[in-house]
Write an enzyme that holds these catalytic residues in place. Structure first.
Site, short mmCIF file in Angstrom:
data_model
loop_
_atom_site.label_atom_id
_atom_site.label_comp_id
_atom_site.label_asym_id
_atom_site.label_seq_id
_atom_site.Cartn_x
_atom_site.Cartn_y
_atom_site.Cartn_z
N HIS A 257 0.85 -1.19 0.00
CA HIS A 257 0.00 0.00 0.00
C HIS A 257 0.89 1.24 0.00
CE1 HIS A 257 -3.19 2.81 1.09
NE2 HIS A 257 -4.03 1.86 0.72
N ASP A 308 -7.98 -5.13 -0.43
CA ASP A 308 -8.43 -5.97 -1.54
C ASP A 308 -8.17 -7.46 -1.32
OD1 ASP A 308 -9.51 -4.09 -3.35
OD2 ASP A 308 -7.50 -3.45 -3.93
#
Ligand SMILES: CC(=O)SCCNC(=O)CCNC(=O)[C@H](O)C(C)(C)COP(=O)(O)OP(=O)(O)OC[C@H]1O[C@@H](n2cnc3c(N)ncnc32)[C@H](O)[C@@H]1OP(=O)(O)O
Ligand SMILES: O=C([O-])CC(=O)C(=O)O
Length: 371
Positions: A257, A308
């Site tokens: 991320h 996700d």
């Protein structure tokens, strides 16, 4: 001029919609853990758009408004029926259908506060009608009209499957919507803000955002996580598959991320949901494989799962088609995009950064017959 690749660490605006500080995610100051455990998605929509939690009457009003705006113009449905439905990805269909919606709204270019509020409700309500209608049309079924007596999460599952969903599915889906609703200045939200900062309209802003969310480095990763799980197939195959991928510098979808380096606070909720739902369906292997991938990628690369990763096995367990995972993300993130668009309008200035020129200099024009 100095540049930062991918604008990493650049603070591009102020915002009071959501924050990520020291790895803690809040919507208007409310910790995501509290919201995930207690809030309905409708409460979160109200919070993101108004900066405070609703009272009972306000929540009822919002729920009623969303239900009353949920039906989409027949022309939008008819156009979807004209697509080459076997080949069209639902994210591309959604992007086009949301843009198309703007053509049916006589207020599309009315920038008054009242018109923008109505457009916000229409977009939030109609995005899930479009996703479910598309899914049914390609299965050769008629779209199911939304029900006014069902909440947002329940209506999605009802319109998708044509039957009233059970409480476990509704609660899980609601939690997923809450967790995905907003995330500071992520790529699609930034896109939406850049678009409307030209004083373009809300339909253009969210259409641009859907285009940005579609990519595999952003919202498109959740579908690819499930594709990877399917390709791996069995728990025993995880170790060789992931080791080989890492050795070949293949990116493992659902990991890493730009902002979180010590872990995404939403992932633990989705991991728990994945565990519970796969034990209900009996397909525990998706959870077991996910846990094993998580262990290896963390150990070998120090990369942690993002929002996700576990959402893939959650949506799969809810019986949702894999190419609808990213459209579902869009249904939730619509609430955040709209909050940011309204915030941008409330204190607007054109967003126009600079580029450091690195191309050739002092070129001499050569006539065509001499090239
Ligand atoms: C909702 C969301 O949008 S969450 C993100 C969803 N996207 C994904 O899950 C896709 C996979 N992840 C990624 O591609 C990245 O981690 C991103 C796009 C999320 C963040 O990217 P950035 O901050 O630009 O990090 P960047 O891509 O530069 O990665 C830094 C290093 O870690 C590696 N890396 C980052 N993510 C991964 C990954 N998932 N698998 C393997 N290696 C990775 C990169 O290859 C790079 O290595 P290098 O320095 O040896 O070249
Ligand atoms: O913030 C980001 O970069 C990606 C994103 O949208 C999220 O994690 O929800």
């Amino acid at each position: 001029m100095s540049t930062t690749r991918g604008l990493e660490g650049v603070v591009a605006t102020t915002s009071s919609v959501s924050s990520i500080i020291d790895g803690v995610l809040t919507y208007h100051g409310f910790n995501i853990d509290d919201l995930a455990d207690h809030a309905s998605f409708e409460e979160v929509i109200f919070l993101l758009w108004n900066g405070r939690l609703p009272n009972e009457a306000e929540l009822n009003q919002l729920t009623e408004d969303l239900a009353s705006y949920a039906e989409v113009p027949q022309g939008v449905i008819d156009q979807m029926k004209m697509y080459d439905i076997e080949k069209v990805h639902p994210m591309a269909a959604l992007r086009t259908a949301i843009s198309n919606l703007g053509l049916y709204d006589s207020e599309a270019d009315d920038q008054s506060e009242e018109a923008n509020k109505r457009k916000a409700l229409k977009l939030q309500a109609q995005v899930q009608t479009i996703v479910t209608a598309f899914s049914r049309i390609r299965e050769g079924k008629e779209p199911v009209a939304p029900r006014k007596d069902l909440g947002f999460a329940a209506n999605f599952l009802y319109m998708l499957n044509g039957e009233e969903p059970d409480d476990i599915s509704v609660n899980a889906f609601n939690k997923a919507l809450v967790l995905h609703a907003d995330h500071e200045l992520n790529a699609s939200t930034f896109t939406a803000r850049v678009c409307v900062a030209t004083l373009s309209d809300m339909y253009s802003g969210v259409t641009a955002a859907i285009g940005a969310l579609k990519g595999p480095l952003h919202g498109g990763a959740n579908e690819r996580v499930m594709a990877m799980l399917m390709e791996i197939g069995e728990v025993d195959n995880v170790e060789p598959y992931i080791t080989n991928a890492l050795n070949n510098k293949v990116k493992i979808m659902g990991f890493g991320h730009r902002v979180y380096k010590d872990g995404d606070p939403r992932a633990k909720h989705l991991r728990e949901m994945s565990k519970q739902l796969t034990s209900i369906t009996g397909e525990t292997k998706w959870y077991e494989m996910s846990i094993k991938i998580d262990d290896i990628v963390t150990r070998e690369k120090g990369l942690l799962p993002n929002v996700d990763f576990y959402s893939a096995s959650v949506y799969h367990s809810l019986g949702i088609k894999h190419d609808l995972f990213t459209p579902i993300f869009a249904i939730s993130r619509m609430s955040g995009w709209i909050a940011h668009i309204l915030e941008q309008f409330s204190n607007n200035r054109l967003i126009r950064p600079r580029a450091e020129y690195i191309g050739p200099d002092k070129q001499v024009y050569v006539p065509m017959d001499q090239r």
